[in-house]
Design a protein around this motif. Structure first.
Motif, mmCIF file in Angstrom:
data_model
loop_
_atom_site.group_PDB
_atom_site.id
_atom_site.type_symbol
_atom_site.label_atom_id
_atom_site.label_comp_id
_atom_site.label_asym_id
_atom_site.label_seq_id
_atom_site.Cartn_x
_atom_site.Cartn_y
_atom_site.Cartn_z
ATOM 1 N N PRO A 134 35.771 29.730 3.878
ATOM 2 C CA PRO A 134 36.917 29.364 4.725
ATOM 3 C C PRO A 134 36.885 27.905 5.190
ATOM 4 O O PRO A 134 37.934 27.259 5.295
ATOM 5 N N LEU A 135 35.678 27.382 5.449
ATOM 6 C CA LEU A 135 35.568 25.981 5.872
ATOM 7 C C LEU A 135 35.970 25.038 4.743
ATOM 8 O O LEU A 135 36.577 23.994 4.985
ATOM 9 N N VAL A 163 32.927 31.409 11.139
ATOM 10 C CA VAL A 163 32.471 30.080 10.721
ATOM 11 C C VAL A 163 33.462 28.967 11.061
ATOM 12 O O VAL A 163 33.080 27.827 11.326
ATOM 13 N N THR A 164 34.751 29.289 11.111
ATOM 14 C CA THR A 164 35.764 28.273 11.412
ATOM 15 C C THR A 164 35.989 28.095 12.917
ATOM 16 O O THR A 164 36.886 27.358 13.319
ATOM 17 N N SER A 165 35.167 28.792 13.724
ATOM 18 C CA SER A 165 35.336 28.784 15.188
ATOM 19 C C SER A 165 36.749 29.206 15.590
ATOM 20 O O SER A 165 37.441 28.507 16.340
ATOM 21 N N PRO A 166 37.207 30.371 15.099
ATOM 22 C CA PRO A 166 38.562 30.826 15.434
ATOM 23 C C PRO A 166 38.670 31.225 16.894
ATOM 24 O O PRO A 166 37.669 31.527 17.547
ATOM 25 N N ASP A 167 39.887 31.232 17.402
ATOM 26 C CA ASP A 167 40.123 31.698 18.769
ATOM 27 C C ASP A 167 40.018 33.218 18.841
ATOM 28 O O ASP A 167 39.609 33.775 19.854
ATOM 29 N N ILE A 168 40.424 33.883 17.749
ATOM 30 C CA ILE A 168 40.518 35.346 17.724
ATOM 31 C C ILE A 168 39.886 35.867 16.439
ATOM 32 O O ILE A 168 40.103 35.302 15.361
ATOM 33 N N MET A 185 39.651 24.650 4.581
ATOM 34 C CA MET A 185 40.212 23.823 5.651
ATOM 35 C C MET A 185 40.148 22.326 5.321
ATOM 36 O O MET A 185 40.966 21.543 5.791
ATOM 37 N N LYS A 186 39.156 21.940 4.531
ATOM 38 C CA LYS A 186 39.015 20.537 4.083
ATOM 39 C C LYS A 186 38.950 19.550 5.251
ATOM 40 O O LYS A 186 39.505 18.462 5.180
ATOM 41 N N THR A 187 38.269 19.933 6.323
ATOM 42 C CA THR A 187 38.173 19.048 7.491
ATOM 43 C C THR A 187 36.742 18.589 7.758
ATOM 44 O O THR A 187 36.508 17.782 8.643
ATOM 45 N N ARG A 188 35.771 19.120 6.992
ATOM 46 C CA ARG A 188 34.374 18.761 7.206
ATOM 47 C C ARG A 188 33.726 18.333 5.899
ATOM 48 O O ARG A 188 34.147 18.747 4.816
ATOM 49 N N SER A 189 32.675 17.526 6.014
ATOM 50 C CA SER A 189 31.911 17.134 4.823
ATOM 51 C C SER A 189 31.128 18.341 4.315
ATOM 52 O O SER A 189 30.927 19.324 5.044
ATOM 53 N N SER A 190 30.678 18.277 3.070
ATOM 54 C CA SER A 190 29.915 19.390 2.496
ATOM 55 C C SER A 190 28.636 19.651 3.287
ATOM 56 O O SER A 190 28.219 20.802 3.455
#
Length: 228
Positions: free
Chosen positions: A109-110, A160-165, A113-118
């Motif tokens: 899932p991370l 892993v994506t730190s979701p709210d829910i 999202m393509k918002t973090r480095s490998s």
């Protein structure tokens, strides 16, 4: 602080010449950080309620506000974004990717999202794998894991994506009672560690002790709402 506000929620399904009223006017508020159990018999509307909260299904009528956003007003792209960034899912059938090992399943899932480095993705995934107690199994593929271990991977992936829910539909249905209890204990622990709002459905009244709040649903209506 309310993270979910539901009012007058209805869901109808056409079935031949008749209409099935899965939800008949549900009103429910969920506070941030809640560990909420939705209980009721099969066919009561539990899964439908979770599917609408998770933006997998659309309501026939009523209002659902998640994190201040009324989801019925969102377009498909906004719905996809909400699901990806704010909602995690734990399925009773696990839904892991067979060709990926446990760590790679958690990373997936991370990567979407393509918002973090490998390197950041790997660090976050390893942290979650460790927190669910599977460090020594991180290179195992799903077929090499027990049902309980696969469900632990699914929980790590959902978080892993730190979701709210995080939504869990019958998360212990395919597990024996001992393993099921350990999974519920883990969800309670992760609720405390990650401060994530958990909503899980079940038809087993024994899981009430794990919830901060219990909602009983019957025939598409909330019959009772209580603190556990």
């Amino acid at each position: 602080m309310k993270i979910i506000e539901i009012s007058g929620l209805k869901k109808n399904y056409p079935l031949g010449k008749t209409t099935v009223h899965a939800l008949r006017g549900v009103n429910l508020d969920v506070e941030k950080g809640d560990l909420l159990s939705v209980i009721g018999p099969s066919g009561s509307g539990k899964t439908t309620l979770l599917n609408i909260i998770g933006c997998i299904d659309r309501a026939s009528d009523g209002k659902v506000v998640i994190g201040g956003k009324e989801i019925c007003t969102l377009n498909d792209r906004q719905i996809t974004d909400l699901r990806l960034h704010h909602i995690g899912f734990i399925f009773q059938t696990f839904n892991l990717i067979p060709v990926l090992d446990a760590l790679e399943n958690v990373e997936f899932p991370l990567l979407l999202m393509k918002t973090r480095s490998s390197a950041e993705v790997r660090k976050r995934a390893e942290k979650l794998i460790d927190e669910v107690g599977l460090s020594e199994y991180k290179k195992h593929r799903p077929a090499e894991l027990s049902g309980g271990q696969r469900q632990r991977v699914a929980i790590a992936r959902a978080l892993v994506t730190s979701p709210d829910i995080v939504l869990a539909d019958e998360p212990t249905a395919n597990l024996d009672s001992v393993t099921g209890e350990s999974i519920l204990e883990l969800m309670k622990k992760m609720n405390e560690i990650e401060k994530t709002t958990f909503i899980f459905s079940t038809h087993d009244p024994n899981v009430m002790k794990y919830a901060k709040k219990v909602v009983k649903i019957k025939d598409g209506l909330i019959e009772e709402e209580s603190a556990s």
